[in-house]
Design a protein around this motif. Structure first.
Motif, mmCIF file in Angstrom:
data_model
loop_
_atom_site.group_PDB
_atom_site.id
_atom_site.type_symbol
_atom_site.label_atom_id
_atom_site.label_comp_id
_atom_site.label_asym_id
_atom_site.label_seq_id
_atom_site.Cartn_x
_atom_site.Cartn_y
_atom_site.Cartn_z
ATOM 1 N N MET A 1 0.846 -1.197 0.000
ATOM 2 C CA MET A 1 0.000 0.000 0.000
ATOM 3 C C MET A 1 0.877 1.241 0.000
ATOM 4 O O MET A 1 1.406 1.642 1.032
ATOM 5 N N PRO A 2 1.111 1.872 -1.159
ATOM 6 C CA PRO A 2 1.936 3.076 -1.204
ATOM 7 C C PRO A 2 1.312 4.203 -0.374
ATOM 8 O O PRO A 2 0.094 4.351 -0.320
ATOM 9 N N MET A 3 2.179 5.009 0.246
ATOM 10 C CA MET A 3 1.730 6.085 1.125
ATOM 11 C C MET A 3 2.593 7.319 0.896
ATOM 12 O O MET A 3 3.813 7.221 0.756
ATOM 13 N N ALA A 4 1.946 8.485 0.858
ATOM 14 C CA ALA A 4 2.665 9.748 0.698
ATOM 15 C C ALA A 4 2.294 10.695 1.822
ATOM 16 O O ALA A 4 1.133 10.775 2.229
ATOM 17 N N LEU A 5 3.287 11.405 2.324
ATOM 18 C CA LEU A 5 3.096 12.460 3.315
ATOM 19 C C LEU A 5 3.283 13.786 2.596
ATOM 20 O O LEU A 5 4.351 14.061 2.037
ATOM 21 N N LEU A 6 2.233 14.602 2.587
ATOM 22 C CA LEU A 6 2.228 15.860 1.853
ATOM 23 C C LEU A 6 2.271 17.029 2.825
ATOM 24 O O LEU A 6 1.384 17.176 3.668
ATOM 25 N N LEU A 7 3.283 17.850 2.713
ATOM 26 C CA LEU A 7 3.404 19.071 3.511
ATOM 27 C C LEU A 7 3.201 20.231 2.546
ATOM 28 O O LEU A 7 4.143 20.716 1.905
ATOM 29 N N SER A 8 1.955 20.647 2.395
ATOM 30 C CA SER A 8 1.619 21.629 1.366
ATOM 31 C C SER A 8 0.285 22.272 1.700
ATOM 32 O O SER A 8 -0.298 22.021 2.758
ATOM 33 N N SER A 9 -0.225 23.058 0.772
ATOM 34 C CA SER A 9 -1.415 23.860 1.024
ATOM 35 C C SER A 9 -2.696 23.053 0.875
ATOM 36 O O SER A 9 -2.783 22.130 0.065
ATOM 37 N N HIS A 10 -3.692 23.435 1.661
ATOM 38 C CA HIS A 10 -5.054 22.945 1.449
ATOM 39 C C HIS A 10 -5.892 24.133 0.986
ATOM 40 O O HIS A 10 -6.024 25.130 1.702
ATOM 41 N N VAL A 11 -6.444 24.018 -0.229
ATOM 42 C CA VAL A 11 -7.268 25.084 -0.797
ATOM 43 C C VAL A 11 -8.608 24.461 -1.154
ATOM 44 O O VAL A 11 -8.697 23.628 -2.057
#
Length: 285
Positions: A1-11
């Motif tokens: 199960m690939p997983m990504a951690l995103l540190l970015s904007s929520h719009v």
């Protein structure tokens, strides 16, 4: 199960930043954890965005909770994007180090990839307007994140800012990319009346070009980065990932123009993320 951690904007109402990255990763079969650097109602290009910017303490505490859940060990891609505060960049740098130190399994679950890939999308500005983030944020990304990246994905203006170089032709662009001393994907290159995207690392360099899309909604760079990263995660070569990600991005823009959409219709046009409407062939630089 690939997983990504995103540190970015929520719009909320605009398919840009972390909102775009999350959609592309999810549609590509990658689960995501989005820690928002801003919570906006819409893209600032439409007017006052509403919402606000989580302070570094709030931002850090959200990341800490993810770590305490053991999910650093299951993170295959860590992507950084837009930052609203220079303090957040320092937290992101520390998070990269913590994720890299974590093992690759947690309570019997193993990470999909053998190692985590750090993707830094240095969202700083664009031509002709220049920087659209605080100069302290831009400097922090340059000084704290680039050296930690496995892949950097600037546009042409951002490459010039990061390297301090004058980018006058394809050769100077490739040299500047190599000066970052890590793989680089550069978008928004003017090329004989078209637009180019290049990939450069220590041993190879490729370019694809496509017709200009004058009415492209915001978010193309975010889509390109996420599509390239997911393609590489699935085992594509850099050339294949470049061809696919660029074609997929152009295809979504084509759907947006066809449907008169002000935003990138990524979910509605999900099929073109699997099978782009066009085929592009990369050429060596």
């Amino acid at each position: 199960m690939p997983m990504a951690l995103l540190l970015s904007s929520h719009v909320a109402a605009s398919m840009v930043g972390g909102s775009m990255s999350r959609a592309v990763f999810n549609l590509s079969g990658v689960d995501t954890m989005l820690v928002p650097t801003v919570n906006f109602g819409r893209h600032p290009g439409w007017g006052p965005p509403g919402g606000g910017i989580p302070g570094p303490d709030v931002f850090s505490s959200m990341i800490d909770a993810i770590g305490e859940q053991g999910l650093f060990s299951l993170t295959d891609i860590l992507l950084t994007g837009y930052f609203g505060d220079a303090g957040q960049v320092s937290v992101a740098a520390d998070t990269i180090d913590r994720v890299r130190r974590a093992g690759r399994q947690h309570e019997g679950a193993r990470a999909f990839a053998d190692h985590v890939s750090i993707v830094v999308d240095p969202v700083l500005g664009d031509a002709p307007g220049g920087l659209y983030v605080d100069p302290a944020v831009a400097a922090a990304i340059r000084d704290q994140l680039i050296s930690r990246a496995d892949l950097v994905t600037p546009n042409l203006f951002e490459l010039g800012y990061l390297t301090g170089r004058s980018l006058t032709d394809l050769a100077s662009m490739a040299r500047a990319a190599r000066a970052l001393e890590r793989p680089v994907l550069v978008s928004s290159l003017p090329r004989h009346g078209q637009i180019g995207v290049i990939y450069v690392d220590r041993s190879e360099a490729w370019i694809v070009t496509h017709d200009r899309c004058p009415d492209a909604p915001k978010g193309t760079g975010d889509l390109l980065t996420a599509a390239f990263a997911t393609s590489m995660l699935r085992g594509a070569s850099a050339r294949e990932a470049l061809e696919f990600a660029t074609a997929a991005t152009v295809s979504v823009v084509m759907r947006a123009n066809q449907w008169n959409s002000q935003e990138m219709p990524v979910v509605a046009a999900a099929s073109v993320l699997q099978k782009p409407l066009i085929t592009l062939q990369a050429q060596p630089i």
